[in-house]
Each structure stands twice: as C-alpha cells, then as structure tokens.
Design an enzyme around this catalytic site. Structure first.
Site, short mmCIF file in Angstrom:
data_model
loop_
_atom_site.label_atom_id
_atom_site.label_comp_id
_atom_site.label_asym_id
_atom_site.label_seq_id
_atom_site.Cartn_x
_atom_site.Cartn_y
_atom_site.Cartn_z
N TYR A 188 2.39 1.74 -4.66
CA TYR A 188 2.79 3.48 -3.92
C TYR A 188 3.13 4.39 -4.74
CZ TYR A 188 2.71 0.68 0.18
OH TYR A 188 2.45 -0.46 1.87
N HIS B 10 7.35 -8.32 -0.20
CA HIS B 10 6.48 -8.23 -0.65
C HIS B 10 6.25 -9.12 -2.24
CE1 HIS B 10 4.31 -4.07 -0.44
NE2 HIS B 10 4.16 -5.11 0.25
N LYS C 134 5.82 -12.88 6.85
CA LYS C 134 4.29 -13.32 5.75
C LYS C 134 4.68 -14.35 4.94
CE LYS C 134 0.41 -11.29 3.79
NZ LYS C 134 -0.07 -9.90 3.46
N ARG D 213 5.05 1.72 6.69
CA ARG D 213 4.95 0.86 6.14
C ARG D 213 5.04 1.84 4.31
NH1 ARG D 213 5.96 -4.47 5.71
NH2 ARG D 213 4.91 -4.83 3.39
N HIS E 70 0.75 0.46 9.94
CA HIS E 70 0.89 -0.38 8.42
C HIS E 70 1.48 1.35 8.02
CE1 HIS E 70 0.71 -3.64 6.29
NE2 HIS E 70 1.01 -3.04 5.24
N ARG F 27 6.59 -4.57 8.86
CA ARG F 27 5.21 -5.30 9.15
C ARG F 27 4.79 -5.73 11.03
NH1 ARG F 27 5.88 -8.76 5.26
NH2 ARG F 27 4.79 -8.37 3.65
#
Length: 338
Positions: free
Chosen positions: A301, A292, A194, A269, A266, A169
């Site tokens: 994805y 995640h 995160k 990513r 992003h 990120r």
C-alpha cells in the site's frame, strides 16, 4: 478320496490411487488445524490436477514424473477459460503450489520413494497494485446510498461503516458475533481470522453508533424467522451472510453511488490502508490492523499512496514547477538587467 481344499489367499493390495491419497492428505491437513476454507481450496486445486491425470490414464503416484508435472504446468499456461481469457499467473502458481504440497506430503508419508515435484519451478508472480482506491469523499458517497429507514438499509449501513472503520475481511465480518463488539472500549475482536489468528482492533465511534442502532432496531426483526446464535449481521432470512452475498451487496452500493469505480469488500481494505498511510500512520500499525502476517504484504500500500510522493516530487523536481512561474522568473531577470 475328497479333493484337498485349496487355501484362499488374500490378494496383495495394489498401489494406492491418487484420489485416495488426496483424501488422506486433506484429512491430515484438518488434523494439523488448517482452516476449512484452506482445505476446501486445496481440494479444488488438487482436483484440477487429478482430473488432468485421469484424462491421460494416470491414476497412481508412481506414474507421475517430473516431465509429466512440467506438461501439466504448460497446460495451465495454455489453458483458456470460457471467456477466452488465460489463467492468471497467480492462479497457475496457486494450483502448482497445491500439487507440490501434495507430493511433498506423499514423500514424507512414504507413499512415494522420491518427490518428483521438489524441483518444479513455479511461475513468477507480478506485483499488482489495487485497481481502484476510494477517496474519503467517495467513501462517504457510497455509505449514504443505503436507506437507513428500512431494516435492510440500516443493516447495510452498519456493515459498510464496519468495513470502513476496521478494514476487516469479508469472512471476518460474516463471523462477527454481537459480543465481539466492545462499545465501551471502542474495539472489536476478530476471532479465527485468516490463518486461524485472533486479533483485537479499534473501531470508530461512528461505526459503533450505527451498529448499536442496528442491534436495537433492525436485528430483532431479522431474527423473527430463526433462533439467535449470536451472529451480528443477518440476512432477510435471519441467517449469516455467505461471501458471495456480501460481495454482491457491496458491489451494488458502489454502482449506485455513481463514482465510476467497481470492486467488492476488499476495496475498503485497500482504501483504509491507503488513507491511513497518507495521513501519517506507520506501516506496522496498519499491518496489525489488517492482520497481515508479512510486512511485505502491507508495504504494497505504500506504492498506492501517492500524496507523499507527489509532495516530494513537487518540491524537488525542476519539471514539476508550472510554466508560468518559469516565464515570470525569466521576465524578472530581464527587468533586473535593464
């Protein structure tokens, strides 16, 4: 006779205002080890609700009922931004979740007798796929736009290579320290990502080479105006990047590449996750790389990766066969009959 002095009584404290309780709620979140970014976002989202309440003369939590909260929810639905566009359902959901969390905290702390937001239904979120995903060739075209012969260009190439190699990120890249890069093991340590979670992820040799060249040739020149706190990537003023600066930088190189796709940090990513899936990577490995917490987030994805679906479609669907193949087959059958 002197008149007897009347004792002064301290007035009873009135009900606490919503604004005061919001500050207490945010202080509680900090004490519970929520990140500064989360608390800042919560202040903003609850602030929208408090401003709406103040316009209607609602200052105390006891005045807020479920019908009032439903009115606020409808106001979010009908609200229009300066450009005339409505708030997305994701934004509406985010603001209402903050309000529900605020009232849940007030109920637990006995500031209110019951929680009027407990049965408030949030709008359903649609599942949206990334608008753009880069191909491997397009990524290379973007990377080549930086001028590695200049200090800023070398820094930018190292940052873009890091994004592509790790899919981290933007704030994770902003917070990178020089010692977080392990050249010998080929890894990078993401500290306090995160959710305040650390993770150890691999990084490619090419990105490591660009980082080493940047640290040796460009970073010392960027440090001439400030002291060294160990931050890896620095602005022209020798300071860490902020999120908006980094987004503008990546967006500028995307436009300069002429590939016709727009986006920000992003986008890398999305691209890394999609390319790895198409090359056979397990979705759980990609989940670990991206950091995640929920596998369902990573599984998004699998809907973007189209190559495997196309292969199965071409092998199994009758309509996927070219028209000339069908005509050739019919002609061969006619020849056999004759």
């Amino acid at each position: 006779m002197p008149r007897p002095r009347r004792e002064r009584t301290v007035p009873a404290a009135g009900p606490e205002k919503l604004v005061v309780l919001m500050e207490q709620h945010l202080a509680w979140m900090l004490a519970q080890n929520y990140s500064d970014d989360t608390v800042t976002t919560r202040r903003s989202t609850i602030g929208y609700f408090l401003a709406w309440c103040q316009e209607r003369g609602l200052d105390e939590p006891a005045e807020i009922t479920r019908p009032i909260l439903e009115r606020y929810q409808r106001s979010l639905f009908y609200h229009r931004k300066a450009n005339g566009q409505p708030l997305t359902f994701r934004t509406q959901n985010q603001r209402l979740r903050a309000v529900k969390g605020f009232f849940r905290w007030m109920a637990r702390q006995n500031h209110i007798l019951h929680n009027p937001a407990s049965e408030l239904l949030l709008p359903r979120l649609d599942i949206r796929l990334p608008k753009y995903v880069l191909t491997a060739a397009e990524v290379e075209q973007v990377l080549q736009q930086s001028d590695a012969g200049t200090v800023e260009g070398l820094r930018d190439r190292a940052m873009l290579e890091t994004f592509y190699a790790t899919a981290m990120r933007r704030m994770e890249l902003v917070n990178l320290k020089v010692w977080d890069i392990d050249q010998e093991r080929g890894t990078v340590m993401i500290r306090q990502g995160k959710g305040k979670k650390d993770r150890h992820i691999p990084i490619g040799e090419r990105a490591l080479a660009w980082i080493a060249k940047y640290v040796a040739d460009a970073r010392p020149q960027l440090l001439m105006r400030t002291s060294d706190d160990g931050t890896l990537f620095l602005t022209q003023m020798g300071e860490p990047f902020d999120r908006k600066q980094l987004t503008k930088l990546v967006r500028r190189y995307l436009v300069k590449s002429g590939i016709g796709k727009v986006g920000g940090c992003h986008l890398f990513r999305h691209t890394v996750a999609t390319l790895m899936l198409e090359n056979g990577a397990d979705v759980r490995v990609i989940q670990e790389l991206l950091g995640h917490s929920q596998l369902s987030t990573t599984e998004l994805y699998t809907r973007v990766s189209i190559n495997l679906l196309k292969q199965v479609y071409a092998a199994t669907h009758p309509a996927a066969k070219p028209l000339f193949d069908e005509l050739a087959k019919e002609a061969a059958e006619e020849d056999d009959e004759s």
